[in-house]
Design an enzyme around this catalytic site. Sequence first.
Site, mmCIF file in Angstrom:
data_model
loop_
_atom_site.group_PDB
_atom_site.id
_atom_site.type_symbol
_atom_site.label_atom_id
_atom_site.label_comp_id
_atom_site.label_asym_id
_atom_site.label_seq_id
_atom_site.Cartn_x
_atom_site.Cartn_y
_atom_site.Cartn_z
ATOM 1 N N LYS A 260 66.387 95.986 -49.489
ATOM 2 C CA LYS A 260 67.578 94.682 -48.162
ATOM 3 C C LYS A 260 66.819 95.310 -46.615
ATOM 4 O O LYS A 260 67.673 96.275 -46.669
ATOM 5 C CB LYS A 260 69.133 95.045 -48.202
ATOM 6 C CG LYS A 260 69.333 93.597 -47.906
ATOM 7 C CD LYS A 260 70.795 93.917 -48.466
ATOM 8 C CE LYS A 260 71.942 93.346 -47.440
ATOM 9 N NZ LYS A 260 73.678 93.075 -47.172
ATOM 10 N N ASP B 267 74.415 91.891 -39.940
ATOM 11 C CA ASP B 267 75.234 91.433 -40.827
ATOM 12 C C ASP B 267 76.348 90.273 -40.218
ATOM 13 O O ASP B 267 77.520 91.116 -40.000
ATOM 14 C CB ASP B 267 75.249 91.718 -42.117
ATOM 15 C CG ASP B 267 76.207 90.967 -43.702
ATOM 16 O OD1 ASP B 267 76.162 89.930 -43.199
ATOM 17 O OD2 ASP B 267 76.879 91.572 -44.473
ATOM 18 N N LYS C 255 82.929 87.858 -41.080
ATOM 19 C CA LYS C 255 83.446 89.431 -41.072
ATOM 20 C C LYS C 255 84.531 89.779 -40.176
ATOM 21 O O LYS C 255 84.414 88.887 -39.503
ATOM 22 C CB LYS C 255 82.747 91.073 -41.189
ATOM 23 C CG LYS C 255 81.504 90.760 -42.504
ATOM 24 C CD LYS C 255 80.156 92.068 -41.855
ATOM 25 C CE LYS C 255 79.452 92.157 -43.068
ATOM 26 N NZ LYS C 255 79.781 92.473 -44.662
ATOM 27 N N ASP D 296 72.275 97.563 -42.082
ATOM 28 C CA ASP D 296 72.432 96.839 -43.358
ATOM 29 C C ASP D 296 70.933 96.564 -44.079
ATOM 30 O O ASP D 296 70.752 96.022 -44.743
ATOM 31 C CB ASP D 296 73.332 95.538 -42.857
ATOM 32 C CG ASP D 296 73.423 94.671 -44.278
ATOM 33 O OD1 ASP D 296 73.659 95.145 -45.442
ATOM 34 O OD2 ASP D 296 74.042 93.447 -44.829
ATOM 35 N N ASP E 288 78.416 85.853 -46.424
ATOM 36 C CA ASP E 288 78.584 86.764 -46.663
ATOM 37 C C ASP E 288 77.894 87.826 -48.201
ATOM 38 O O ASP E 288 77.783 88.877 -47.458
ATOM 39 C CB ASP E 288 79.676 87.755 -46.270
ATOM 40 C CG ASP E 288 79.627 88.647 -45.571
ATOM 41 O OD1 ASP E 288 78.443 89.378 -45.214
ATOM 42 O OD2 ASP E 288 80.884 89.764 -45.641
ATOM 43 N N GLU F 94 74.728 87.941 -48.493
ATOM 44 C CA GLU F 94 72.916 87.700 -48.156
ATOM 45 C C GLU F 94 72.616 88.323 -48.973
ATOM 46 O O GLU F 94 71.553 87.819 -49.179
ATOM 47 C CB GLU F 94 73.068 87.357 -46.954
ATOM 48 C CG GLU F 94 72.785 88.394 -46.052
ATOM 49 C CD GLU F 94 74.346 88.907 -46.320
ATOM 50 O OE1 GLU F 94 75.332 89.185 -46.642
ATOM 51 O OE2 GLU F 94 73.345 90.795 -45.949
ATOM 52 N N ARG G 133 71.810 89.829 -51.330
ATOM 53 C CA ARG G 133 70.903 89.205 -52.941
ATOM 54 C C ARG G 133 70.439 88.119 -52.939
ATOM 55 O O ARG G 133 69.561 87.546 -53.636
ATOM 56 C CB ARG G 133 72.547 88.770 -54.180
ATOM 57 C CG ARG G 133 73.704 87.507 -53.761
ATOM 58 C CD ARG G 133 74.894 87.163 -54.454
ATOM 59 N NE ARG G 133 75.699 88.888 -53.948
ATOM 60 C CZ ARG G 133 77.031 88.992 -54.439
ATOM 61 N NH1 ARG G 133 77.543 88.147 -55.005
ATOM 62 N NH2 ARG G 133 77.637 90.029 -53.850
HETATM 63 N N1 BES Z 1 76.590 94.282 -46.796
HETATM 64 C C1 BES Z 1 77.530 93.283 -46.903
HETATM 65 C C2 BES Z 1 77.928 95.372 -47.490
HETATM 66 C C3 BES Z 1 78.808 96.498 -47.040
HETATM 67 C C4 BES Z 1 79.868 96.764 -47.123
HETATM 68 C C5 BES Z 1 77.549 96.959 -46.464
HETATM 69 C C6 BES Z 1 80.271 97.421 -46.495
HETATM 70 C C7 BES Z 1 78.369 98.122 -46.338
HETATM 71 C C8 BES Z 1 79.300 98.155 -45.839
HETATM 72 C C9 BES Z 1 77.265 92.698 -47.840
HETATM 73 O O1 BES Z 1 76.437 91.845 -47.414
HETATM 74 C C10 BES Z 1 78.422 91.883 -48.058
HETATM 75 O O2 BES Z 1 79.136 91.443 -47.006
HETATM 76 N N2 BES Z 1 79.181 91.915 -49.333
HETATM 77 C C11 BES Z 1 80.273 91.299 -49.304
HETATM 78 C C12 BES Z 1 79.820 90.641 -50.929
HETATM 79 C C13 BES Z 1 81.299 89.508 -50.302
HETATM 80 C C14 BES Z 1 81.137 88.397 -50.320
HETATM 81 C C15 BES Z 1 81.119 89.233 -52.276
HETATM 82 C C16 BES Z 1 80.898 92.322 -49.520
HETATM 83 O O3 BES Z 1 80.953 93.487 -50.011
HETATM 84 O O4 BES Z 1 81.904 92.089 -49.334
HETATM 85 ZN ZN ZN Z 2 74.837 92.799 -45.982
HETATM 86 ZN ZN ZN Z 3 77.548 90.066 -46.274
#
Ligand code: BES
Ligand code: ZN
Ligand code: ZN
Length: 501
Positions: free
Chosen positions: A266, A271, A278, A289, A348, A350, A352
């Site tokens: 990834k 992000d 966020k 990210d 968010d 994104e 996947r």
């Molecule tokens: N990049 C984030 C995941 C992340 C969170 C990485 C904290 C490092 C530290 C990812 O893109 C994300 O935002 N995931 C969301 C998914 C949710 C919206 C289903 C998450 O984990 O909250």
């Molecule tokens: Zn992300």
């Molecule tokens: Zn995200």
Amino acid sequence: MFHVKKEIDLTSGHEGLIIGVLDQPKKFANVLAKIDDAFAGQLTELVKEGDISAKLKRISKVHSFGKIGSKRIWFVGLGKEKELSFDKLKHAFGRVFTEIKAAKLTEAAVYLDSFVTEKVDHLDAAHAFSEAFTLSTYEFAGYKQKSNEPEKKIEQLTVYCEAADEEEIRASLQVGYIFGKGTNSARTLVNTPGNLLKASDMAEYAREIGKKYNFEVEILDKPEIEKLGMGALLAVNQGSVEPPKMIVLKYQGKEEWTDTIGLVGKGITFDTGGYSIKTKAGIVGMKTDMGGAAAVLGAMEIIGELKPEQNVVAVIPSTDNMISGGAFKPDDVITSMSGKTIEVLNTDAEGRLVLADAISYAKHHGAEYLVDVATLTGGVITALGLHTTGAMTNNEALYEQVLEASIEAGEQMWQLPLFESEKERVRSSRIADLNNSPGREGHAIVAGAFIGEFAEDTPWVHLDIAGAAVTEKAHDLGPAGATGVMTRTLALFVERFEPLK
Ligand code: BES
Ligand code: ZN
Ligand code: ZN
């Protein structure tokens, strides 16, 4: 950097001498006995009194008062002989290098024989030594007018080793150094802020690695990405002024292009969360990210150096995830390269999406085995904490190989299940084949299940490094910041890979 010498000469002067002390048996063996003689038995006394600690990872500094050539000795506690392992030794070396670095030494020597036990041979000790050195003295230069990098650095390490072949020791030191260096490259990429590492910079970096190691390089620009129908990557990129890149590196280590391993990372350079934005606190740190992409690139550097007899295709989908009038939104339905349609419920989620197209593209390039690495979910932090990579798979035998590699690399990994019930949740959209966010419950698993829809029948392992990619505190093998996690695991996995029957 490393000088290997067979004969130990106690009179040769080093700024520092590194020596291992075992707790059980509590004694100095061989060469150490000789040094102890020079100290008229006082070192043995210091061990007995506990002034030189033999406890694992304890470091004791002793001035030599001119009794031997070197000015100071750093004793490294190794604990019980029976319990010492390659990984523990690496951490112990990391500790002593951290201290030596703080003491501003520019040169030091090690008596490697004092670190050799029944379970850790000379070659392992040499590997542990150079890898620990490379990792634990890593520093991100940063952007201060006065750089974070120390003015004085260790520039030479003399490795005395009486009981093994010099050439073999040299080769092991080199391997440890290569693993450390690849990891440090990944760390630097992750530590670099989003304004200075955009998708095009990542592509440029990959191109340079490709040139250095003679990899085939393919960088898809936006028009090509459009032509190939990578609607998921394009959707994530829609809010950005920076064009996306699909980065491919191909390494051919054997004649026939078979049993190809696909490494997918990834590469979200920042992000924001997009319209599912966020929080003020949650957005900080999202320059990291692209930790999955960094691990893949770092591993490719190691692969380029060690040249294993495998074929590898590395695929990195890269863009930032931004907001603008043109950005993708919740409720949008997009079409991925595979043809599968996706209802976007959360912008968010994104990672996947971009991985979906990257997995399809890795298969398009002939990948028969897939490992993807991603800072994918906060959910994996909730489940496993900040130091453990969450793994999911559709093939236990392939997972075994990844797990073995992670154990050898000393990187913690734990498997999460992909049950049908969770697969059903990503297939529950009423208007599209899939949805990208069916709710927060078990969302590390749901994210894995989503990616699995694109791996389909190809043996695949998914590694969620959202917790382990960065650390707030300095540790034995590096400073606070990016860890470069999974770089070494991926490289070792490739090196040791056996095709499944
Ligand atoms: N990049 C984030 C995941 C992340 C969170 C990485 C904290 C490092 C530290 C990812 O893109 C994300 O935002 N995931 C969301 C998914 C949710 C919206 C289903 C998450 O984990 O909250
Ligand atoms: Zn992300
Ligand atoms: Zn995200």
